[in-house]
Design an enzyme around this catalytic site. Structure first.
Site, PDB file in Angstrom:
ATOM      1  CD  GLU A 210      -3.224  -0.874   1.713  1.00 26.25           C
ATOM      2  OE1 GLU A 210      -3.385  -0.030   2.897  1.00 26.25           O
ATOM      3  OE2 GLU A 210      -4.088  -2.069   1.764  1.00 26.25           O
ATOM      4  CD  GLU A 337      -3.444  -5.901   3.236  1.00 23.38           C
ATOM      5  OE1 GLU A 337      -4.174  -5.367   3.959  1.00 23.38           O
ATOM      6  OE2 GLU A 337      -2.400  -5.725   3.329  1.00 23.38           O
TER       7      GLU A 337
HETATM    8  O1  AHR Z   1      -4.896  -5.610   7.088  1.00 17.75           O
HETATM    9  C1  AHR Z   1      -4.979  -4.614   7.957  1.00 17.75           C
HETATM   10  C2  AHR Z   1      -4.391  -3.485   6.913  1.00 17.75           C
HETATM   11  O2  AHR Z   1      -5.250  -3.227   6.165  1.00 17.75           O
HETATM   12  C3  AHR Z   1      -3.114  -3.739   6.330  1.00 17.75           C
HETATM   13  O3  AHR Z   1      -2.052  -3.454   7.255  1.00 17.75           O
HETATM   14  C4  AHR Z   1      -3.106  -2.847   5.279  1.00 17.75           C
HETATM   15  O4  AHR Z   1      -2.076  -3.225   4.198  1.00 17.75           O
HETATM   16  C5  AHR Z   1      -4.444  -2.653   4.962  1.00 17.75           C
HETATM   17  O5  AHR Z   1      -4.903  -1.282   5.005  1.00 17.75           O
END
Ligand code: AHR
Length: 555
Positions: A210, A337
């Site tokens: 990110e 994610e």
């Molecule tokens: O999964 C929790 C958080 O969500 C992670 O650290 C980040 O990459 C995302 O914004």
């Protein structure tokens, strides 16, 4: 009004059109189905092979956050909780049982704060640091060697996320040498001294996490330059064909396009995308969905309908990748994610700990039905997060342990791993959810603007395992109260067609039912039951709010 809707998923060209068909014109919040509407039809098109389902889409993600690592993966060598040299046994066994393919680590936001050297060598000498993202102490007891040993014991492929935001190409290169180096250097000698003379051969490396946000707040162009700088060194060092690089992407604000454009126009870029094997994108279902266990029926449907937003974003990204790459340098999508994010506190030892109900499990199942249908275009997906955080697959607390309803979805989808996706066409009654209003912009961004969405009650995907002569069909009836009678046809499958099979089911009396540490088995899958189906057309009834996995034997 005709409520039936055909949804065909075949070629990428058809995907954009399909996304449009899932949007609806003005309709009430949730349709009450008529008795007539409880029938659906599913065509599994035998001759239309969509592409191999990469087993890595059934992957996982573990971050130094809350108690995902400490307590669930690492209990320490002196713990009374059963462990292998400090690595928790029951969580390892859970991953082994579902043949978990890949595990991403150490973050998440934490990755761009992490310095790998803090986590190797004698544990008593490792520094104590502070996890700035998730507000807890970090003793560094669980580092690279512990993670890679945990992966070996669980049978999963490790996937490491390098630090771009507060790190350097040199630090990342040293980490790669520590993990994969064969040469005699100080860093490989350090690995040997830490008990591992042989290279670990880590294949998957992402260059930051990110980076549009917690990974350094870059804009897409600046990140592309940073990416190119990192892979200049990592790519030169990695033995050809042994490493896959994952670049940070984002569904929003033209990031992916700007990233590719910048790479294409680098002075030495040769006008082709190089050293990018996968593009990371994240998608959380959050906002307007109620609480983890307390939600209205409308919030239930809104959560499941959220998959339409993910689909539209994936389809756009697939189109973009096709534009910028060829079959020679195709980039896969790493949805590294994803999951449902309920409103829970975000710091401390229990950060992002949330309950897990049958609703969450059905959302995972509908998401997997969708991911399966993209064949090779989606190369990886990692649910967030493996243990005790967000949409986890298991809870731990001291000696207690519980599998979540979401875990059972991974179990029931195992037959799809590495199988050939078959085109499915769904004809089903539908539900519609209203647009969301008055949500903060960050939620609306995740929800794609919160437009009105129409979805079929039946969600399905199908795949063929050639070696076992078996078709796997996964069906979700999203209707809260009514069973769905599904006519399944397999056009193109020659006589004698299907010759029996079996079915497993995941449901519960109430979609709000959950598994907890004290009641770990409220939501559990049925044992396989025999199915006496024959030929290439038969009917199967799916109960309300249920997932079914059908395994069909074909000659
Ligand atoms: O999964 C929790 C958080 O969500 C992670 O650290 C980040 O990459 C995302 O914004």
């Amino acid at each position: 009004m005709n409520r039936r809707q055909f949804l065909g998923k075949s070629s990428v060209a058809a995907l954009g059109a399909m996304a449009l068909r899932t949007r609806a014109s003005a309709m009430p919040a949730v349709l009450a189905p008529s008795p007539e509407s409880q029938r659906a039809r599913l065509d599994v098109v035998w001759g239309d092979r969509v592409g191999k389902i990469n087993r890595n889409i059934y992957g996982h993600f573990a971050e130094h956050l809350g108690s995902c690592i400490y307590d669930a993966m690492w209990v320490g060598v002196d713990s009374s909780i059963p462990n292998y040299n400090g690595l928790r046994k029951d969580t390892i066994e859970a991953l082994k049982h579902i043949h978990a393919p890949i595990l991403r680590w150490p973050g998440g936001c934490f990755a761009d704060q992490y310095h790998w050297r803090d986590g190797v060598g004698p544990r008593e000498k490792r520094p104590r640091t502070w996890n700035i993202w998730w507000g807890r102490d970090e003793g560094n007891a669980f580092g690279t060697d512990e993670f890679l040993e945990y992966c070996r014991l669980s049978g999963v492929e490790p996937y490491l996320c390098a630090n771009v935001g507060s790190g350097s190409p040199e630090e990342a290169l040293d980490w790669m040498m520590y993990c994969n180096g064969k040469e005699s250097t100080t860093v490989t000698a350090l690995r040997a001294a830490n008990g591992h003379p042989e290279p670990y051969k880590v294949r998957y490396w992402s260059v930051g996490n990110e980076n549009w946000g917690c990974g350094g707040n870059f804009d897409a162009e600046t990140y592309a330059h940073e990416y190119a700088r990192f892979v200049t060194y990592l790519g030169r060092y990695a033995e050809r064909g042994t490493v896959e690089f994952v670049a940070c992407g984002d569904f929003r604000e033209g990031w992916n396009q700007k990233f590719f454009e910048t790479l294409l126009h680098l002075p030495a870029g040769r006008r082709a995308i190089r050293n990018v094997q996968q593009l990371s994108v994240h998608h959380y279902f959050r906002g307007g969905l109620g609480q983890a266990t307390q939600f209205t029926d409308e919030e239930y449907y809104r959560a499941l309908a959220g998959v339409a937003v993910l689909e539209a974003r994936l389809e756009e990204t697939i189109g973009l990748i096709q534009h910028y790459t060829t079959s020679q340098n195709r980039v896969g999508i790493a949805l590294d994610e994803w999951g449902i994010w309920h409103p829970v506190p975000g710091t401390g030892a229990e950060a992002l700990w949330q309950s897990n109900t049958l609703r969450d499990a059905l959302l995972a199942a509908v998401t997997f039905n969708s991911l399966n249908s993209y064949g090779e275009a989606v190369s990886m997906a990692n649910i967030a997060q493996t243990f005790n955080v967000l949409q986890c697959i298991a809870f731990t607390k001291g000696p207690k342990f519980a599998l979540t309803p979401t875990y059972h979805v991974f179990d029931l989808y195992q037959p799809h791993m590495d199988a050939m996706a078959l085109k499915t066409v769904v004809d089903s009654p539908t539900y519609t959810v209203k647009p969301l209003t008055q949500l903060p912009p960050e939620f609306l961004a995740f929800l794609g603007g919160g437009g009105e969405t129409k979805r079929t009650y039946l969600s399905a995907s199908a795949s063929l395992n050639e070696a076992q002569k078996q078709i796997c069909v996964t069906l979700v009836n999203q209707h809260l109260t009514e069973p769905l009678e599904v006519e399944i046809r397999i056009p193109g499958l020659d006589s004698p067609g299907v010759r029996g099979g079996s079915v497993r089911e995941l449901t519960s009396g109430n979609v709000r039912d959950e598994n907890t540490l004290d009641k770990p088995d409220v939501v559990h899958p049925s044992a396989p039951k025999e199915l006496s189906v024959q030929g290439n057309k038969f009917t199967h009834i799916v109960p309300p709010h249920a997932l079914e996995t059908l395994l069909l034997q074909v000659a």
